[in-house]
Structure formats: C-alpha cells, structure tokens
Motif scaffolding. Structure first.
Motif, PDB file in Angstrom:
ATOM      1  N   ARG A  71      10.312  46.547 -28.754  1.00  0.00           N
ATOM      2  CA  ARG A  71      11.725  46.231 -28.566  1.00  0.00           C
ATOM      3  C   ARG A  71      12.610  47.199 -29.348  1.00  0.00           C
ATOM      4  N   GLN A  84      15.588  49.513 -27.863  1.00  0.00           N
ATOM      5  CA  GLN A  84      16.987  49.359 -28.292  1.00  0.00           C
ATOM      6  C   GLN A  84      17.543  50.631 -28.919  1.00  0.00           C
ATOM      7  N   LYS A 117      18.283  55.488 -21.647  1.00  0.00           N
ATOM      8  CA  LYS A 117      17.204  54.726 -21.002  1.00  0.00           C
ATOM      9  C   LYS A 117      17.152  55.057 -19.514  1.00  0.00           C
ATOM     10  N   PHE A 158      12.840  51.212 -18.795  1.00  0.00           N
ATOM     11  CA  PHE A 158      13.068  49.818 -18.410  1.00  0.00           C
ATOM     12  C   PHE A 158      11.774  49.180 -17.894  1.00  0.00           C
ATOM     13  N   ILE A 198      10.104  45.817 -19.541  1.00  0.00           N
ATOM     14  CA  ILE A 198       9.925  44.616 -18.724  1.00  0.00           C
ATOM     15  C   ILE A 198       8.446  44.266 -18.623  1.00  0.00           C
ATOM     16  N   GLU A 224      13.419  37.165 -21.360  1.00  0.00           N
ATOM     17  CA  GLU A 224      13.807  38.492 -21.841  1.00  0.00           C
ATOM     18  C   GLU A 224      13.580  39.552 -20.752  1.00  0.00           C
ATOM     19  N   ILE A 254      16.559  41.967 -19.180  1.00  0.00           N
ATOM     20  CA  ILE A 254      16.503  43.431 -19.162  1.00  0.00           C
ATOM     21  C   ILE A 254      16.625  43.941 -17.733  1.00  0.00           C
TER      22      ILE A 254
END
Length: 876
Positions: free
Chosen positions: A646, A650, A655, A660, A664, A675, A679
């Motif tokens: 994470r 972040q 990104k 992504f 995920i 979560e 995302i």
C-alpha cells in the motif's frame, strides 16, 4: 589627355579585380564602353574583366566580351585567350571551352590546365579529364606540370582508378618534380583517399622538401580518415612544434580526431588546441574554426563549453546554429534544441536549411510536439529546395511515425519525389511499430516490384516485424531471401543472422533457432548466444538454457539476467539466488531487469527479508520504472506484507494501469474487497481504461468476499460500458462468485449457456462449489463434463470423492478411488513454508526431518485438542 584618362580607368578596373570587387569592376567597365567609343581596353584590362566574369559566374557578359574581343582583333592575344578559356571553364560552358581551345594555335601547360580544370570541376566529366590529360601527354607540345598533377589526381580518386594514379606518380618521378609541394600534396591526398596511407602516402609526404600547411593537413586528414587516430595526433603534435602556423583546415581535421579518444583525454587535448587558437586572432575570429570547436565540445558531451563558445562568437553562420541544435539533439537536450531553433527562426538573416530540419525533427518527435512538427512541415512545403530534398522527407516520415501518426507518415512518404532506401526503411518502421501487417507487406511487395533491393536495415526491420507478429512462416521467407541474396554470407558481424535466430526463438521454433545457431558457429558473438538462451527462457527450458550458458566464453549482464529469470520462473529459487550472487561476485552491477527477474524468487520463498533488500537496492540505484515498482508491490502483497504494498502504491505519483492492477490484485489476494473496489473506482475516475487483467482481479476480490451484486454489476459492464468480450477467467470468477453465494443453479446455467465451450477451470470451480453446498447430483453431472476435458487431474477426483463421502455414498467413493488407482494418480504431499528470523522453514505433510519437529508436533497436538474441546459459554 583622353589616352591618359583611359589608362587611368583601365588601372582602376584592374585594381578592383585584384581586390575581388568584381561587381564594381564590371559596372565601371560597362560605363566606360557606353560612355565613350574611344575607350579601347588593352589585353590586361580584358583579362582582368574576364577573371571577374569567372568569379561571378557571368557567362552572358563573358560571351558578349568574347564578341568584343573578336571585333577588336584581340583574338590572337594569348593572355586574352586564356582569360576567355578560363571564363568558359569556370562557368561550366565546356563545349565553348573546347571549341576555343581547338581554335587556339599554341597550347602551353596553362592552356591545357585550364581545360582540365573546367572538366574536373563539373564532377560529371571525369572520363573527359583523363582523355584530355592523355592528349596533353601524347601531344608533346606542352608537358604536364605539378598543377596538372594536382588537377588529375583527385579525378583518379573519384574514378577509383588507383592504377591511373600510380601512372601519374610514375610520370611525376620521371619528370623530377616529386619533391614539388603542390604535386606532392596531391599525391599524399590521393594515396590517403585510396587507403594507402601508412606507407605510400607517408613516403610521398616525407619526400616533399618544402612542406607547407596543406602538406601537413593532407597527411593528418589521411591518417584520420583511415582510422589511424593516434598517428594523426602524433603528426599534428610534430607540426605544432615546427615553424608552420595552423590554419582553419588543420583545426577542422584534428578536433574530430581528439573527440575519438576517451572523454577525459579528448577534453584535455581539445582544451589545449583551444588555448593555441586563442593566441592567434586570425584563427579565433574565424567562424569555421569556432564551429569546429563547438562541434568538438558537443561530441565529448561538454554542453556548457559549447554553449558558452557559441554565444561568444562575433559572427555565427548557419553551420554554427546547426552544430549546436544537432548537439542538443544528440545529447538528449530536446527542449534546448527546440528553444534554439526558435531563436534561429526569429533571425531575418539566416534561413534554416536541410541540415537544420533534419536536426530538429528528432527533438520534436521525442517531445511528441506535433504542433511544432507540423509548422516545420508547412515551412518545408513553402520552400521547394527543402520540399524536394529526400533526406528532409525521410526525417518527416520518421517524425510522424515516432509520434504515432502512421497515416501522416504514409502521406508524407507518398509525397517524396525521389524515394531512396532510407525512405522505404522509414515507412516500414512506421507500419512495423503499429503492427499494420497487411499494409506493411503490401508496401514491401511494391518496393520489390519497383526493383529496389532491400539492405540489411530493411531485412532487420522485416525480421523484427515478423517476430512481433509471431509469424514463423514469414520469418522462414525472409530467411530464404537472406540466403538467396547473400546477406548472411556478406554479414561480417552476424547482425542479420542473429536477428533471424532471435525471431525463431520468439516464435518458439527452437529447432530452427538451434540450426541457425549451428550455422553461425564461425561468426557467433555474445548476442547470438543471448538470443538462443532467450528462446529457451521463453519456453521455460532451464536445462537447454544452462547448456548454452555453460559453454559461453564471454557473458554480459543480459546473459545473467536471462539465467536468473529462467530459474526463477521454473521454481528453482536456490539456483536463481546462486546465479544472482555469482554475477555480483564477478563485479557486475544488477540493473532493473535483474531485480525484476529476482522478485519472483522472493515470492516463491515468501522471503520479506530478501524482498526488502531488493527494495533498498531499487531506491539506492534510483531506478524509475513503473513496471518494476508494480512488480515490487505485487511481490510484497504475495509475501503477505500488504501494508508495504500500500505504501508503494500511495507514494507513486504517476500511477498507470499496471500499478492499479498490482494493488487491486494484492487487495483481492488478502480478501480486502472493499479496498480493491475503492481503488478500481479511483482508477475509473482518473480516466484510465481498464483491461481484462484488472477486471479479473476485481471480480476475484468480489468472489472472495461474496459481494455478488457488485460483482455482477462489474461483470456486465465489461461488454456494455467498455466494449470488451468477457474472458474465460472472468466467467470462472462469476461461477465462483455465484457458487460461494449458494446460487449453484445460476452458476450451472451460466456455464451451460456460454457462447464458447467451457474449459476445465470453469467445470472445476463449479464442482468445488457443489462439494461445499452438498449438491451431489449436480456435482455428478459437472464431474462427467470435467473428466471429458481433463481426466488426469487428481484434485478433481478428490473433490468428487469428498462430495460423495459427505453424503455417505461409500460405494461411489470406492469407485472414484479405484479410478484414481487405475490411472496411477497420486496426490502430492502438502507443503508450506514460512520465514522466521531470516531463515526459511519448509513443512511437508508427514515430514519427520525438521530439527524442531518435536516442539512443532507437540504444539500442533495441543492446538488440535483445543479445537476438539466443547465450547463453554459463561453466562452472566
């Protein structure tokens, strides 16, 4: 009085000609002729005016003057005749020159040399030069002199006729002017350009008694052109120690030689030459010398010095601007190149030429600045001398191709009036990048039908294109063509052979790749071996890859990266780590690809410690690669460190879809469906278009969390909102999602109503769901379908056996187990591992060899007893 006045005008005209003020001389001469009929210029004035006509390339006035000479009876004057001959020769009027030559009764060496010089200057009459030279030699009326030799020898070079040059040398030796400076200089240049610099050119140079600056320049240039850069520099050092002063040609010859040394040495030598130049104003003020210095500093990567010198120049010509723009482009300073180009455009005195355009378009392409590129295209269109330049057209094609505008590239290509092979190669690159296979091959057929023969660049482009399409039959065609045309034989460095081998490897045809490897036995290099290893890596054949690797005498980081990767991808973690440590022991510095290959090893070993070391190395090495960061994120997630994953996500500003997808997937793996969906929603808001991989990850997250409604909504959006057909993996996620929610009949209906035939994964997922929800009859139907597709997967039999056992149908359980024995199917032992205090602990079911097995089994027994004890509820 009039005669004295006319003599004064004649003197002034001659003076103006001597001062190279030719326009003024012609203008004054015309005024004198028109102003007074009594003005009768003598032969010296006529000769001076004819010289001005030659300098100004004014054949019309020269012809008129010829008529005047005939009328005035000066036709028999040798001085005037030589002036006329020279005028016709310099103006390229060779027929008139020959005609006048034939009419002249007496031919001395000067007359012959004028005619020879005229033919030599055209660059299209080299055969005529040699014919006239033979006539002069055989006539006997005037023997060739050193000027004749200086005219004829460059023609021998252009014709590639070394024997003719040696014959001229023989004449020079017999005539006794071998030591003459002019003839000696021409011989030095001739031998150097013919590649005979070390012995022949140097012997002639050594024989010249009175060496001038041209002699030294010719010898230095000859050595440099033949790759003898150290000898060229040593000779230059000898020249500097002597009495002769350098000229602009010396500087232009020696600075490129210095640039070929190692950069620190090159820079030091260049600075010393620069210091010498600053001592002589005639050199430091010369724009050609300054241009040579600017180019030198740019070649050795000293941008600040080049910029400083450029802006300090009192006078800048177009060569100066072009040198700096090209230097910026070559050194990756795209924005600076564009800014300087803008400064040049703002000047009224200089207009960009083809060199400027060819230098600036790559910068526009790198910056993807279509607007400026199109403005340059418009400028080219307005100037015919640029529009008709093939090299400019090629640069435009390349610009549009690199910006991704294939149609514009093709339109520009079609507008090039004189297409060369570079034009064709540029358009092949454009269509090759976009994988327009039909248009690529139709253009190739058109080129071949026009009789244009591909060169090695064309062949390499075609091979790469075929490999990218995985079209092995096309690779075989180009392979056959290369054999027929002799490209493989003439290829001293096996570039084409390596490309064909690599194409076969990428297409998975290792038999042909291996045969190509054997055929290249005498020409093999590092690339050859790496290409074959890469093919085996793609097939997962670590044994074959290792066979090639162990037989290599030379390796590079690419070789080691491939070997680490092949062991990592085939679950040989220990061997992969050993290779990684060995490459470090050999002094090689791991790159981003090395770390990318090592990350799967970290996940296989579940080693967060090793993963942290890789992460630290990435940070220390300043690797800025989104794919590498996404792979690192994915590895942390697979090793259970979702918090670290994470943080990486972040902290990353740029990104992309890969990042992504990794995040995920990590959340889905850890059952953190909320979560994962958050995302995914953020990604859609940012306008990033999802692909099939990310849809599969999101559906998997929904499936693990039992979020049926969200899963169904996302599944139906794949086709309705995003225009993509769901994949088999996504159908499997939906079957799993419905089955986990107890909606077995809906899952079964989904599988049976698929537009394509369901695979073993789908039926297996459904069978597992039947077992969980005790759907015995439906499970039997599903198992029958599954065994038709995949009869040898023991897991499916075990699931079916457990399903019947849960329903106490022991007869069927016995039958299933009998089927397993008949097929000789055995369940592999369960295995797990965990890293404790940087040590990997592996556990296999029934294992009795772990050093702490007593404590482990005792703890497991205690836990087992606690699980089986009844739960006591304490009521308040």
């Amino acid at each position: 009085m009039l005669g004295r006045e006319f003599k004064t005008w004649g003197f002034i005209i001659r003076s103006l000609c001597l001062d190279a003020r030719h326009n003024e001389a012609l203008s004054l001469f015309q005024r004198c002729l028109k102003g007074c009929e009594a003005f009768k210029p003598d032969h010296s004035v006529l000769a001076a005016i004819l010289k001005s006509c030659s300098a100004l390339l004014a054949p019309k006035f020269g012809r008129a003057l010829h008529s005047y000479v005939v009328k005035q009876g000066h036709v028999f004057c040798q001085v005037t005749n030589k002036g006329l001959l020279n005028m016709y020769a310099k103006c390229g009027m060779l027929d008139e020159c020959l005609k006048l030559f034939d009419q002249t009764s007496h031919h001395d060496p000067v007359t012959w040399n004028i005619v020879l010089s005229g033919f030599s200057g055209s660059n299209k009459c080299d055969g005529d030069v040699m014919r006239v030279f033979r006539m002069m030699h055989s006539s006997g009326e005037a023997m060739p002199n050193s000027v004749t030799v200086a005219i004829v020898l460059p023609v021998c070079v252009r014709l590639g006729d070394l024997n003719a040059g040696k014959c001229v040398h023989g004449y020079v030796m017999k005539s006794g002017f071998e030591q003459d400076t002019l003839g000696g200089n021409a011989l030095v240049s001739m031998y150097a350009k013919c590649g005979l610099v070390s012995h022949d050119a140097y012997a002639v140079f050594d024989n010249i008694v009175d060496k001038d600056v041209v002699s030294w320049n010719a010898m230095i240039a000859g050595l440099a052109e033949n790759g003898l850069v150290e000898d060229a520099f040593l000779l230059f050092s000898s020249m500097v120690k002597g009495p002769l002063r350098l000229n602009y040609a010396t500087v232009a010859n020696i600075l490129p030689v210095c640039a070929l040394f190692d950069k620190p040495v090159a820079y030091r030598c260049g600075r010393q030459i620069h210091s010498y130049i600053l001592q002589w104003p005639e050199l430091s003020d010369d724009v050609s010398v300054c241009n040579a210095l600017v180019s030198f500093y740019l070649k050795v990567g000293r941008m600040k010095e080049a910029e400083s010198l450029f802006w300090e120049m009192d006078e800048r010509d177009l060569v100066s601007w072009n040198a700096v723009i090209a230097g910026y482009t070559c050194n990756g300073e795209w924005l600076k190149a564009l800014h300087l180009f803008g400064n040049l455009i703002s000047l009224d005195t200089l207009l960009p030429d083809s060199v400027t355009i060819i230098s600036i378009l790559p910068a526009c392409a790198q910056l993807k600045n279509l607007q400026v590129g199109k403005q340059i295209h418009a400028y080219i269109f307005r100037h015919p001398f640029l529009f008709n330049d093939t090299a400019v057209g090629n640069a435009l094609v390349s610009f549009y191709a690199k910006c991704g505008y294939t149609e514009e590239a093709h339109h520009t290509f079609s507008m090039i009036s004189k297409k060369d092979l570079i034009s064709w190669n540029s358009i092949f690159d454009a269509f090759g990048e976009k994988r327009h296979h039909s248009r690529f091959f139709s253009l190739l057929h058109l080129m071949l039908n026009l009789g244009i023969r591909p060169d090695s660049v064309t062949i390499l482009t075609i091979i790469r294109f075929c490999a990218s399409l995985l079209r092995v039959e096309k690779v075989k065609e180009i392979h056959s063509y290369s054999i027929r045309t002799g490209s493989l034989v003439s290829d001293t460095a096996p570039t084409v052979g390596n490309a064909i081998l690599d194409a076969y490897s990428k297409c998975g045809n290792m038999d042909y790749a291996n045969k190509m490897f054997q055929n290249l036995s005498e020409k093999r290099n590092l690339v050859t071996c790496n290409s074959l290893i890469s093919g085996y890596v793609g097939l997962g054949s670590h044994h074959d890859a290792n066979m090639i690797f162990s037989g290599m005498s030379e390796t590079d980081l690419t070789t080691w990266n491939l070997m680490v990767r092949v062991y990592a991808e085939n679950d040989y973690s220990e061997q992969a780590l050993e290779l990684f440590h060995e490459l470090q022991a050999r002094g090689m510095k791991p790159d981003a690809m090395t770390i990318m290959s090592l990350l799967p090893v970290c996940t296989q070993m579940a080693s967060v410690h090793l993963l942290s070391q890789c992460h630290g190395y990435i940070i220390r090495s300043c690797f800025k690669d989104l794919h590498l960061e996404a792979a690192l994120l994915d590895a942390y997630a697979k090793c259970g460190a979702i918090g670290c994953a994470r943080k990486i996500f972040q902290s990353n500003v740029d990104k992309d879809l890969v990042m992504f997808t990794a995040m995920i997937g990590g959340y889905a793996m850890h059952g953190m469906s909320e979560e994962a969906l958050r995302i995914f929603s953020l990604m859609l808001k940012l306008g990033i278009r999802p692909d099939h991989v990310i849809f599969t990850s999101v559906l998997s997250a929904c499936s693990h969390a039992g979020r049926i409604d969200e899963g169904l909504k996302i599944f139906y959006s794949i086709e309705k909102l995003h225009g993509m057909k769901p994949t088999m993996e996504q159908y499997a996620c939906m079957v799993d999602l419905l089955a986990r929610g107890g909606r077995i009949s809906e899952a079964y209906s989904l599988v049976t109503s698929l537009p394509i035939e369901a695979n073993a994964n789908l039926w297996g997922t459904l069978l597992g769901a039947c077992k969980i929800h005790h759907e015995v009859e439906l499970g039997r139907l599903v198992a029958n379908q599954l065994f038709k597709i995949e009869a040898n997967d023991i897991g499916n039999y075990i699931v079916l056996s457990n399903l019947y056992a849960a329903d106490a149908r022991w007869d069927v359980v016995t039958e299933v187990r009998r089927m397993m024995r008949n097929r000789d199917l055995k369940k592999p032992a369960g295995c797990s591992w965990i890293e404790v205090e940087r040590t990997n602990n592996i556990f296999v079911a029934g294992d009795c060899f772990h050093p702490q097995r007593s404590i482990i089994y005792s703890t497991l027994h205690t836990l087992d007893q606690q699980v089986k004890e009844p739960v006591v509820e304490f009521l308040a």
